[in-house]
Design an enzyme around this catalytic site. Structure first.
Site, PDB file in Angstrom:
ATOM      1  N   LEU A   1     -40.472  67.898  80.443  1.00 48.56           N
ATOM      2  CA  LEU A   1     -40.661  66.614  81.119  1.00 48.56           C
ATOM      3  C   LEU A   1     -42.012  66.609  81.818  1.00 48.56           C
ATOM      4  CD1 LEU A   1     -37.090  66.158  82.665  1.00 48.56           C
ATOM      5  CD2 LEU A   1     -37.991  65.189  80.541  1.00 48.56           C
TER       6      LEU A   1
ATOM      7  N   GLY B   1     -41.308  71.140  85.465  1.00 47.71           N
ATOM      8  CA  GLY B   1     -42.346  72.056  85.943  1.00 47.71           C
ATOM      9  C   GLY B   1     -42.226  72.320  87.430  1.00 47.71           C
TER      10      GLY B   1
ATOM     11  N   ASP C   1     -48.885  71.159  93.538  1.00 52.42           N
ATOM     12  CA  ASP C   1     -50.315  71.471  93.640  1.00 52.42           C
ATOM     13  C   ASP C   1     -51.156  70.268  94.023  1.00 52.42           C
ATOM     14  OD1 ASP C   1     -50.122  69.960  91.334  1.00 52.42           O
ATOM     15  OD2 ASP C   1     -51.663  71.098  90.271  1.00 52.42           O
TER      16      ASP C   1
ATOM     17  N   ASN D   1     -51.854  67.618  92.431  1.00 53.12           N
ATOM     18  CA  ASN D   1     -52.641  67.150  91.289  1.00 53.12           C
ATOM     19  C   ASN D   1     -53.949  67.920  91.081  1.00 53.12           C
ATOM     20  OD1 ASN D   1     -52.167  65.395  89.190  1.00 53.12           O
ATOM     21  ND2 ASN D   1     -53.520  63.817  89.978  1.00 53.12           N
TER      22      ASN D   1
ATOM     23  N   LEU E   1     -40.209  60.577  81.859  1.00 54.20           N
ATOM     24  CA  LEU E   1     -39.096  59.711  82.224  1.00 54.20           C
ATOM     25  C   LEU E   1     -39.528  58.256  82.104  1.00 54.20           C
ATOM     26  CD1 LEU E   1     -37.623  61.485  85.399  1.00 54.20           C
ATOM     27  CD2 LEU E   1     -36.850  61.646  83.031  1.00 54.20           C
TER      28      LEU E   1
ATOM     29  N   LYS F   1     -46.369  56.593  92.358  1.00 54.07           N
ATOM     30  CA  LYS F   1     -45.123  57.128  91.817  1.00 54.07           C
ATOM     31  C   LYS F   1     -45.183  58.649  91.770  1.00 54.07           C
ATOM     32  CE  LYS F   1     -44.218  52.956  89.180  1.00 54.07           C
ATOM     33  NZ  LYS F   1     -43.934  52.335  87.875  1.00 54.07           N
TER      34      LYS F   1
ATOM     35  N   LEU G   1     -42.875  62.102  91.977  1.00 58.65           N
ATOM     36  CA  LEU G   1     -41.538  62.647  91.845  1.00 58.65           C
ATOM     37  C   LEU G   1     -41.562  64.147  92.079  1.00 58.65           C
ATOM     38  CD1 LEU G   1     -40.220  60.766  88.675  1.00 58.65           C
ATOM     39  CD2 LEU G   1     -39.916  60.160  91.078  1.00 58.65           C
TER      40      LEU G   1
END
Length: 309
Positions: free
Chosen positions: A185, A205, A209, A211, A231, A243, A245
C-alpha cells in the site's frame, strides 16, 4: 581554737541561718500562693496540666485521622477510575477472524530519527489494540523487527513479548510470504485499490519520516517485483488539511472495510475529526463519481508520516 577559726565558724553558722531563712520564705511563699488561688484558678491550672500531659496523645490521633482520610480518598479515586475505565472500555464482541493479512514493514528503521521511531511504536500499539477489539480481526504481522524500534518496545512496553494474535518476525516480509500474494500500500502507486482479496497480504510501510524519503516504498516494491496500490481516498474524501495517513489510520481503515464492506464508511469512521473530512461531491457529468479536484497527497511535518505511500 584561734581567733580566725572562731570567725570562720561564726560565718558558717550565719550562712546556714540565712539559707534556712530563704528556704522557709520560699515554702511560705508557695503555701501562700496555694492559699490565695481561687477554686476557679486551681481548676484552670489542672486543666492546663492535663492539656500538656495529653499533647502527644492528641498528636497521634491527628495522624491517625489524616491517614484514614488519605486511605478513603485513594479508595474513592480507585473506584472512580474503575468506573471510568469500564465506561471507556468497549465491550469485546464475539470475533470472527479473517484470512486477510495486514503487515507492517519495519525495514525502514535506519531512515528514522529516534522521536519518529517512538511515534511508530505508538502507532503499532494502536494497531494491535484495534485488531484485538475488532469483530473481524485480521492476521497481523510485524516484519523486519529490530534496531531502534525493538529497543523502544523493550524499554517502553516490555509486555509486547506477551502480545497475542500477532506474528512478529525478524525476517523481511518477502521471506515470510510468497511475493505473488503481497500488495504494497503506497500513495505513490498509480493503481487504486477497489476491493480486498482475503487471500492477499497487504503491506503498510512502517515509516515516519515527514516525506524526507518520498516514493521509497513504491521504489522498494518495484525492485522486489511486488504488486502495489493506493487506498481509494481521493474517490471518497475531501479534507480541509493535507491527506496524511499514519500507520494505525491505514490499519484501522482496512479493518473497518472488512467489517462494513464500504470504503466511505471505513474512511469516515477512522479519519480524525481535525482533518475536516467531507464526502466527495460527484461531478454530474462523470459517472464514476470521482472528485472534481483532488488535492495533492503528501506528508505533514506536524503529523505522523503517511504509510500508504
Amino acid at each position: 581554737m584561734d581567733d580566725d577559726d572562731s570567725v570562720r565558724t561564726d560565718d558558717k553558722k550565719l550562712l546556714n541561718n540565712n539559707n534556712n531563712t530563704v528556704d522557709g520564705e520560699k515554702e511560705d511563699g508557695e503555701a501562700t500562693k496555694k492559699q490565695v488561688l481561687s477554686k476557679r484558678q486551681r481548676k484552670k491550672l489542672l486543666k492546663q496540666q492535663k492539656w500538656e500531659e495529653e499533647r502527644e496523645l492528641r498528636k497521634q490521633k491527628r495522624k491517625d485521622r489524616k491517614h484514614q482520610r488519605r486511605l478513603q480518598r485513594q479508595s474513592n479515586h480507585q473506584e472512580d477510575e474503575g468506573e471510568d475505565r469500564r465506561a471507556r472500555k468497549r465491550p469485546r464482541r464475539e470475533a470472527t477472524p479473517t484470512s486477510l493479512r495486514l503487515v507492517v514493514d519495519c525495514s525502514f528503521d535506519n531512515l528514522m530519527l529516534t522521536k519518529d521511531v517512538h511515534k511508530l511504536h505508538k502507532q503499532i500499539q494502536r494497531c494491535y489494540a484495534e485488531n484485538r477489539r475488532a469483530s473481524h480481526p485480521v492476521q497481523f504481522y510485524l516484519t523486519s523487527l529490530g534496531g531502534q524500534l525493538k529497543q523502544s518496545m523493550d524499554e517502553k512496553d516490555q509486555g509486547w513479548i506477551n502480545w497475542k494474535d500477532i506474528n512478529i518476525k525478524l525476517e523481511h516480509y518477502s521471506e515470510v510470504m510468497a511475493k505473488e500474494d503481497v500488495v504494497y500500500l503506497t500513495s505513490d502507486s498509480p493503481n487504486v485499490l477497489t476491493e480486498l482479496d482475503p487471500k492477499k497480504a497487504y503491506v503498510i510501510g512502517g515509516l515516519v519520516d515527514h516525506n524526507h524519503h518520498k516514493g521509497i516504498t513504491l521504489e522498494r516494491a518495484q525492485k522486489l517485483g511486488i504488486c502495489h496500490a493506493q487506498l481509494p481516498l481521493n474517490s471518497f474524501v475531501q479534507m480541509n488539511s493535507r491527506k496524511v495517513l499514519a500507520v494505525n489510520h491505514v490499519f484501522e481503515i482496512m479493518l473497518a472495510y472488512v467489517e462494513k464492506g464500504s470504503w466511505q464508511e471505513a474512511f469516515f469512521s477512522v479519519l480524525p475529526p481535525r482533518k475536516g473530512a467531507k464526502a466527495v461531491v460527484a461531478d454530474p457529468g462523470d459517472g464514476d463519481g470521482d472528485e472534481k479536484e483532488q488535492p495533492e497527497e503528501h506528508s505533514d511535518t506536524d503529523a505522523p508520516q503517511p504509510t500508504d505511500k
